[in-house]
Write a protein that holds these residues in place. Structure first.
Motif, PDB file in Angstrom:
ATOM      1  N   TRP A 400     -17.679 -12.855  58.426  1.00  0.00           N
ATOM      2  CA  TRP A 400     -18.566 -13.851  57.827  1.00  0.00           C
ATOM      3  C   TRP A 400     -19.041 -13.426  56.445  1.00  0.00           C
ATOM      4  N   GLY A 403     -15.402 -13.191  54.204  1.00  0.00           N
ATOM      5  CA  GLY A 403     -14.478 -14.310  54.180  1.00  0.00           C
ATOM      6  C   GLY A 403     -15.058 -15.505  53.451  1.00  0.00           C
ATOM      7  N   ARG A 409     -11.755 -15.713  57.074  1.00  0.00           N
ATOM      8  CA  ARG A 409     -12.644 -15.038  58.027  1.00  0.00           C
ATOM      9  C   ARG A 409     -11.874 -14.575  59.263  1.00  0.00           C
TER      10      ARG A 409
END
Length: 473
Positions: A400, A403, A409
């Motif tokens: 998180w 990405g 991600r």
């Protein structure tokens, strides 16, 4: 306005010293010692008588200005004894005592100072925690006045007089702390005031004066590398020689307020490579005419040769031919920003950076590099001290944080999870398998991305909020 305005007694003493120094220089000569005269005829060399090699102040200045790394005459000139008529020598010593005042011990007729002057009666050196090396010495007035005469011959009487005036007024001794860096640059860098990074030449005949050239240091220690120079201060520059512990009277600091650890970390992050530190020394610049620029750390190290070396037998010149991609062009602005951010960041981010850098060691064992990267990721992604499902937590938070969308991600999550799992397996005796090198490189790239973001934006305070409050795509 004169820098000594408002201090009439010192001003008078300094002016008298200027006059005395000028008179001494007019009558001074410098003894280089005994030289064997050689006569070359055809392919043979015949050695004749020994003669005293006496030079003038102008000759000494010319030797200094023309000196190179290979020059055998400059080290000899630095150690030259000063010849001054006895009457003028006495006048010079008296003038110097009047200027130094309370810094002179009448019993021993000595002065304490932070310069490593050859021939001093006592000397001590000390390495400080901030990567600085300081020295203290006690010299007789006679030896100190000879050293100043030599410096005045090369750099001028006013230079010497102004230096002494500054030191007496409490100014520190200024010099540069230098380290060789395994970094090939396309240009000099000055990211912040007080730090210069100078690329070194590819041929030994172009090496500049000022680099240590003592026995055991070959040209290969320098060619194609860079020198990191950091402005440094030693305080006090002058002190009374009757001190209980000579080794602790002088302290110092790197004047930009940035440690070498921070410099190596910033360079490594900007270049995305492990920038190794080589040996170091103190460079006294103009004062190198009278001060010994001693080694400060480590042995000569041959850091990184990205290319081929060639030594010409007839000349002894060593040259380095670099391979493609060896030269880097980092941003001064980005290095400056990283230096500032690294000095201000928390201990966990500094630990993460150090372990990430260690995982970049080109010759390190692969298991050790994975373990170092695991520590770097934990320091970066687990600042709240959670010990639940570490592999999963590192992977999710990293995905998180680093990405940009669902695809990146998911890729980051798998890379971080797999790398963390490999490191855990290796800790418990697992084996290195094919493909681990690529996984390590991908995970390291993500770790660097996370470090750079935290240095720019600050540490994440709410990891759950980062994930749960993420905007819809």
């Amino acid at each position: 306005m004169s820098p000594l305005a408002g201090i009439p007694n010192l001003t008078t003493a300094i002016e008298h010293l200027r006059s005395t120094l000028r008179g001494a220089l007019k009558a001074a000569s410098f003894d280089l010692g005994r030289t064997i005269i050689s006569y070359r005829g055809g392919s043979t060399t015949t050695y004749g008588e020994c003669v005293d090699d006496i030079i003038s102040p102008g000759d000494l200045r010319e030797i200094y200005e023309r000196a190179t790394w290979h020059d055998d005459l400059w080290p000899k000139a630095r150690m030259a004894r000063v010849r001054i008529p006895a009457v003028l020598k006495t006048d010079l010593a008296d003038s110097l005592r009047a200027v130094l005042g309370a810094y002179v011990d009448p019993a021993s007729d000595c002065v304490g100072h932070a310069l490593p002057v050859p021939g001093s009666r006592r000397g001590a050196s000390r390495a400080l925690p901030n990567d600085l090396f300081v020295q203290a010495a006690v010299s007789s007035i006679g030896r100190f006045s000879e050293a100043l005469t030599k410096d005045a011959a090369i750099l001028g009487v006013d230079h010497v007089a102004n230096l002494l005036a500054d030191w007496i007024r409490g100014e520190p001794l200024r010099y540069r702390t230098c380290r060789v860096a395994a970094l090939s640059l396309d240009r000099p860098l000055s990211p912040i005031c007080g730090i210069d990074i100078i690329p070194l030449p590819l041929s030994s005949d172009a090496l500049p004066r000022g680099l240590p050239s003592r026995s055991g240091i070959l040209p290969e220690a320098y060619l194609g590398q860079s020198v990191v120079q950091v402005e440094s201060h030693a305080t006090p520059a002058l002190f009374h020689p009757d001190v209980p512990d000579l080794g602790r009277v002088v302290t110092g600091q790197l004047s930009p307020g940035v440690s070498f650890d921070t410099i190596w970390a910033a360079l490594s992050l900007e270049c995305d490579a492990h920038i190794a530190q080589g040996f170091g020394w103190s460079d006294h610049g103009d004062l190198s005419a009278i001060a010994t620029d001693g080694m400060t750390s480590g042995r000569p190290s041959y850091l990184s040769f990205s290319g081929q070396r060639l030594t010409m037998e007839e000349t002894g010149i060593t040259s380095l031919e670099r391979s493609g991609g060896a030269v880097r062009s980092p941003s001064e602005t980005k290095i400056a920003d990283l230096l500032s951010a690294l000095e201000k960041t928390d201990a966990r981010t500094r630990l993460s950076t150090a372990r990430w850098k260690k995982s970049m060691l080109p010759l390190g064992d692969l298991p050790d590099r994975f373990i170092d990267l695991r520590i770097a990721l934990e320091a970066l992604m687990l600042p709240d001290g959670t010990n639940q499902q570490l592999s999963y937590t590192v992977a999710v938070r990293g995905a998180w944080f680093m990405g940009e969308d669902a695809a990146t991600r998911r890729k980051a999550w798998k890379t971080l999870r797999d790398a963390y799992g490999v490191a855990s397996n290796l800790v418990h005796g697992g084996k290195v398998k094919p493909g681990y090198e690529d996984l390590l490189e991908d995970a390291r790239s993500l770790c660097r991305k996370g470090i750079l973001r935290i240095l720019e934006e600050g540490q994440v305070r709410d990891w759950d909020g980062l994930i749960l409050d993420a905007p819809d795509e």
